[in-house]
Motif scaffolding. Structure first.
Motif: not given
Ligand code: FA5
Length: 511
Positions: A349, A351, A375, A377, A384, A389, A391, A428, A447-449
């Protein structure tokens, strides 16, 4: 659409004019001769007259027939079956084996001759004896259909199929199937003036040479005033052009970048190969957390280990994991292992960019970053293994969870989306939330974020004393909805048709 005569090109006028003196239905060659035009110019003018409904082009396909070498040989010598028939008529009847032994013909020609005489119902074979049939008698002094055409072709060399009589057409089929012909397909055209074209002729067509360019000389001499110009036809057909353009996903990334900059955020970056320390540990993600497993995260063989930052920071992170540091939390209550933190991963991610940024910059800050994340996935219509992303963090002494929700709502609104928030969990953040949007076609929320207020266990080791609102949003899912596609994989398929048709233009919102 009604055309005026001065809207026509001079070639179009010349072609139309030819109908006045030569008749209403003409071959292009005739027009070319009369108007002293190239045949190609006649056809091109006829094409545009047809698009204006002033002329109709009738296309006819015909075949030009010639004899090939074998056909020519047969035309001169006679067909094998004719020669054999003449011989049989002399003999009345003959045994097959005698035919091969006594006749002057080659074996090959006898076989061909027998085959065709049978097909033409001219012979019968009974107990090995060959006899000419009654039916065949009429052909004793008369040509078969194929022979008739052979003779014609020998005389004329080439004949159009359309000019053949019924008999000769039968002959044509026979010779064609025997492979004795050389056939060329040709399309011929006949131009016919339409009623509208006739009306235009009646109005009177004046043929005056037209200027296609105004030269420097024309301007200097004043000749340009006397020249005749043809008006532009803005309805004329034009070829479709597909200029190079940026990929729609790239356009959306740029749009997101512009929005955050317009909202006062500063952009930052971070490495794609990241230490587990920054990707997980600095974010208070315990070392036995499911997301850190090999089946969820890509660990790298090279580099073998990552350098960790400042020793003091590492010690504080260890402390927070083991006992909660001085945050008042109990931490995770396990023995933190530095070797796990040193493992290199493909960041899962963005983050980790926020954590790094907070270590290097002091509040108040508003930072965003855009990057690829990875990831392990299973690929689905919304998953994907590699995606983008965006952030962001807002760090200041008075920032609250409500500010975070307001900022996200505003961001999505600028992109044309209405989102809803629901409670969520991230190791976190506390409070934590996830934003979602409804997909009517799927009948479900997507879910978007994720977002939330960084926990003290994250902030204390980094030396941050103010609250920090943080968010991490998926970009491909946004793109998917914005572009109206129902499968995220489409964004990475090189489907040139889709890319060409895609209506998103840089900086212009669709929704
Ligand atoms: C996170 O990645 C958190 N780091 C977000 C965050 C940041 C929370 C800061 C709190 C504070 P999550 O795993 O839910 O969260 O991913 C965020 C978004 O990335 C998802 O909502 C989704 O839009 C997108 N996303 C996640 N996995 C995939 C995937 N496999 N393919 C495409 N998009 C994905």
């Amino acid at each position: 659409m009604v055309y005026k005569t001065d809207e026509l090109h001079i070639y179009e006028k010349k072609v139309l004019k030819a109908f006045e003196s030569l008749g209403f239905s003409l071959k292009p060659e005739k027009i070319a001769k009369k108007q002293k035009m190239d045949i190609k110019a006649v056809m091109s003018a006829a094409g545009s007259l047809e698009s204006k409904n002033l002329v109709k082009i009738h296309r006819k396909t015909d075949y030009l027939i010639r004899l090939n070498d074998e056909g020519l040989k047969y035309a001169k010598e006679g067909l094998p079956e004719r020669r054999l028939l003449n011989y049989l008529l002399e003999k009345k009847s003959i045994k097959m084996k005698d035919l091969f032994r006594e006749s002057p013909f080659e074996k090959k020609d006898i076989n061909i001759g027998i085959g065709w005489l049978k097909k033409k119902n001219c012979i019968k074979i009974k107990k090995g004896v060959l006899e000419v049939t009654k039916k065949c008698e009429k052909f004793i002094d008369k040509d078969f259909e194929d022979e008739k055409l052979l003779k014609e072709l020998l005389k004329k060399e080439e004949i159009w199929y359309s000019s053949l009589t019924k008999d000769l057409k039968k002959g044509y089929e026979l010779l064609k199937n025997r492979g004795l012909l050389d056939i060329k397909e040709k399309t011929t055209h006949v131009l016919e003036i339409t009623e509208e074209g006739k009306k235009l002729l009646d109005e009177g067509l004046e043929i005056i040479e037209e200027a296609t360019q105004v030269t420097h000389e024309d301007l200097k001499s004043g000749r340009w005033k006397r020249l005749k110009y043809r008006p532009y036809d803005i309805f004329v057909e034009y070829p479709k052009i597909y200029p190079g353009k940026t990929h729609p996903l790239r356009d959306i990334i740029e749009e997101i970048r512009k929005i955050f900059i317009s909202m006062g955020f500063k952009e930052s970056r971070g490495p794609i190969v990241e230490s587990a320390f920054w990707n997980f540990d600095s974010l208070f993600q315990p070392q036995d957390h499911a997301a850190r497993e090999m089946q969820d995260t890509f660990y790298l063989k090279n580099p073998k280990i990552c350098d960790l930052p400042d020793e003091k920071l590492v010690k504080k992170v260890k402390d927070v994991h083991e006992h909660g540091g001085s945050t008042g939390s109990e931490g995770w209550g396990y023995k933190w292992d530095i070797s796990i933190a040193k493992k290199p991963v493909l960041r899962t991610h963005t983050t980790c960019i926020s954590a790094r940024f907070l270590f290097e910059n002091k509040p108040p800050v508003k930072m965003f970053s855009i990057g690829r994340v990875f990831r392990r996935e299973t690929i689905t219509y919304k998953h994907l293994p590699e995606f983008h992303q965006v952030e962001g963090i807002i760090a200041s002494k008075d920032v609250t969870f409500r500010d975070l929700l307001g900022t996200l709502r505003e961001f999505y609104k600028k992109l044309g989306f209405e989102v809803r928030f629901r409670p969520a969990y991230f190791p976190y953040t506390y409070l934590s939330t996830e934003c979602e949007i409804y997909l009517p076609e799927k009948g479900s929320w997507i879910e978007l974020g994720g977002a939330g207020m960084f926990r003290p266990e994250v902030l204390e080791p980094l030396g941050i004393k103010t609250p920090v609102a943080a968010f991490g949003l998926g970009i491909e899912r946004l793109a998917m909805i914005k572009l109206g596609i129902d499968d995220i994989r489409m964004l990475y398929r090189s489907n040139i048709e889709w890319l060409r048709k895609n209506p998103l233009v840089k900086g212009i919102k669709l929704s």
